[in-house]
Design a protein around this motif. Structure first.
Motif, short mmCIF file in Angstrom:
data_model
loop_
_atom_site.label_atom_id
_atom_site.label_comp_id
_atom_site.label_asym_id
_atom_site.label_seq_id
_atom_site.Cartn_x
_atom_site.Cartn_y
_atom_site.Cartn_z
N GLU A 124 -2.82 5.25 1.23
CA GLU A 124 -3.77 4.12 1.23
C GLU A 124 -3.79 3.44 2.59
O GLU A 124 -4.87 3.08 3.10
CB GLU A 124 -3.38 3.12 0.14
CG GLU A 124 -3.64 3.62 -1.27
CD GLU A 124 -3.04 2.70 -2.33
OE1 GLU A 124 -3.47 2.78 -3.49
OE2 GLU A 124 -2.13 1.92 -2.00
N LEU A 125 -2.61 3.27 3.19
CA LEU A 125 -2.54 2.62 4.49
C LEU A 125 -3.23 3.47 5.55
O LEU A 125 -3.96 2.95 6.40
CB LEU A 125 -1.08 2.38 4.87
CG LEU A 125 -0.84 1.54 6.13
CD1 LEU A 125 -1.42 0.15 5.96
CD2 LEU A 125 0.64 1.47 6.44
N GLU A 126 -3.03 4.78 5.51
CA GLU A 126 -3.69 5.66 6.48
C GLU A 126 -5.21 5.62 6.32
O GLU A 126 -5.95 5.65 7.31
CB GLU A 126 -3.17 7.08 6.32
CG GLU A 126 -1.73 7.26 6.81
CD GLU A 126 -1.22 8.68 6.62
OE1 GLU A 126 -1.86 9.43 5.85
OE2 GLU A 126 -0.19 9.01 7.21
N THR A 155 0.66 5.98 13.17
CA THR A 155 -0.11 7.01 12.47
C THR A 155 -0.82 7.93 13.45
O THR A 155 -1.28 7.52 14.51
CB THR A 155 -1.14 6.39 11.52
OG1 THR A 155 -1.84 7.44 10.84
CG2 THR A 155 -2.14 5.54 12.27
N SER A 188 -1.72 -6.77 8.72
CA SER A 188 -0.46 -6.46 9.39
C SER A 188 0.58 -7.56 9.19
O SER A 188 1.77 -7.28 9.04
CB SER A 188 -0.72 -6.25 10.89
OG SER A 188 0.49 -6.07 11.59
N LEU A 219 2.37 -7.16 5.70
CA LEU A 219 2.98 -5.89 5.31
C LEU A 219 4.48 -5.92 5.54
O LEU A 219 4.97 -6.58 6.46
CB LEU A 219 2.38 -4.75 6.13
CG LEU A 219 0.98 -4.27 5.76
CD1 LEU A 219 0.51 -3.24 6.79
CD2 LEU A 219 0.94 -3.68 4.37
N LEU A 260 6.06 -0.57 6.65
CA LEU A 260 4.65 -0.20 6.65
C LEU A 260 3.94 -0.70 7.89
O LEU A 260 3.01 -0.06 8.39
CB LEU A 260 3.96 -0.75 5.39
CG LEU A 260 4.35 -0.09 4.06
CD1 LEU A 260 3.57 -0.71 2.92
CD2 LEU A 260 4.10 1.42 4.11
N ARG A 261 4.36 -1.87 8.41
CA ARG A 261 3.72 -2.40 9.62
C ARG A 261 3.89 -1.44 10.79
O ARG A 261 3.00 -1.26 11.61
CB ARG A 261 4.30 -3.77 9.97
CG ARG A 261 3.54 -4.48 11.09
CD ARG A 261 4.14 -5.83 11.42
NE ARG A 261 4.17 -6.71 10.26
CZ ARG A 261 5.27 -7.16 9.68
NH1 ARG A 261 6.45 -6.82 10.17
NH2 ARG A 261 5.21 -7.95 8.64
N GLN A 308 1.51 5.10 1.42
CA GLN A 308 1.29 5.62 2.77
C GLN A 308 -0.13 6.15 2.92
O GLN A 308 -0.79 5.93 3.95
CB GLN A 308 2.31 6.72 3.08
CG GLN A 308 2.30 7.17 4.53
CD GLN A 308 2.71 6.06 5.49
OE1 GLN A 308 3.63 5.30 5.22
NE2 GLN A 308 2.00 5.95 6.61
N PHE A 338 0.85 -1.18 0.00
CA PHE A 338 0.00 0.00 0.00
C PHE A 338 0.89 1.23 0.00
O PHE A 338 1.99 1.22 0.55
CB PHE A 338 -0.88 0.05 1.26
CG PHE A 338 -1.88 -1.07 1.36
CD1 PHE A 338 -3.05 -1.03 0.62
CD2 PHE A 338 -1.65 -2.14 2.20
CE1 PHE A 338 -3.97 -2.07 0.72
CE2 PHE A 338 -2.56 -3.18 2.30
CZ PHE A 338 -3.73 -3.14 1.55
N SER A 354 3.80 1.64 10.63
CA SER A 354 2.88 2.77 10.47
C SER A 354 1.51 2.49 11.07
O SER A 354 0.74 3.42 11.33
CB SER A 354 2.71 3.09 8.98
OG SER A 354 3.94 3.48 8.40
N LEU A 355 1.19 1.21 11.27
CA LEU A 355 -0.12 0.88 11.82
C LEU A 355 -0.34 1.50 13.18
O LEU A 355 -1.43 1.99 13.51
CB LEU A 355 -0.28 -0.64 11.91
CG LEU A 355 -0.32 -1.41 10.59
CD1 LEU A 355 -0.45 -2.90 10.87
CD2 LEU A 355 -1.47 -0.94 9.73
#
Length: 233
Positions: free
Chosen positions: A76-78, A121, A107, A110, A114-115, A74, A72, A117-118
């Protein structure tokens, strides 16, 4: 744009198109040259993407293809995190659990960057202002909507009057203060909006309703002058 991100974007664009789309249009959407597009399509095909077509004809991605590494951007993940957090706070219990389970599944696949960022954020969902007050299982309503089955409900309107209804449910709206089940009411011969906290009984019938759910939704949207979900009275 990095090549990996460009290939992912190309897949996303192809997924949005159910019919063959020209290479020129794809290149324009992605902001790349037609030569780069042809190379990217060849790369995806070599990786197993079921992309059919050729220059001058158009391209289409067959629905059987799933991209193995889940990636994803950033943004899209948010968006996903914010959506999951909203569902966890404001949906009914089965959906809140499903949201948590889905987020856990995402999770695990990822990349590490990116993980992280979960949890880090800064996006947050505001406080919940009500408690669940439904006396019925909304999972029954969601299943009836999915299968296009009639529902038999016992409903208490705003004046405290009780009535028995058979409805054709096609939408379930989630709001901060209440939830609304939307359907065609056989008793009223019209579309009606039912606050789920006023539904005292809810039974899914074996009988399918005679119209397609998408057609009902389209007609309902056409007669809405504004998005004001007013409960049935």
């Amino acid at each position: 744009m990095a090549r990996a991100e460009r290939l992912l974007s190309l897949l996303q664009v192809l997924r949005r198109h159910k019919r063959p789309v020209s290479g020129a249009r794809l290149a324009q959407e992605l902001g790349i040259s037609i030569r780069t597009l042809y190379r990217d399509i060849a790369s995806l095909q070599a990786q197993g993407a079921d992309i059919e077509g050729e220059p001058g004809v158009g391209y289409v991605l067959r629905p059987s293809f799933m991209l193995p590494p889940l990636m994803f951007s950033q943004a899209e993940l948010e968006a996903l995190i914010l959506g999951f957090r909203w569902v966890e706070k404001f949906a009914d219990e089965p959906l809140t659990k499903a949201a948590g389970d889905a987020m856990a599944k995402i999770s695990t696949v990822l990349p590490d960057s990116l993980r992280d960022s979960l949890d880090s954020t800064a996006l947050r969902v505001g406080p919940r202002v009500i408690q669940d007050t439904e006396r019925v299982d909304l999972g029954i309503a969601r299943t009836a909507i999915r299968l296009q089955r009639k529902l038999s409900i016992t409903y208490i309107d705003g004046a405290g009057q009780e009535s028995e209804r058979v409805i054709w449910p096609f939408s379930l709206g989630y709001f901060q203060r209440f939830r609304i089940l939307v359907g065609w009411c056989e008793l009223k011969g019209d579309f009606r909006h039912f606050r789920t906290d006023r539904i005292r009984g809810l039974v899914s019938l074996e009988e399918s309703y005679p119209r397609h759910r998408a057609d009902l939704f389209k007609q309902w949207r056409a007669i809405q002058t504004e998005l004001s979900y007013v409960p049935d009275t």
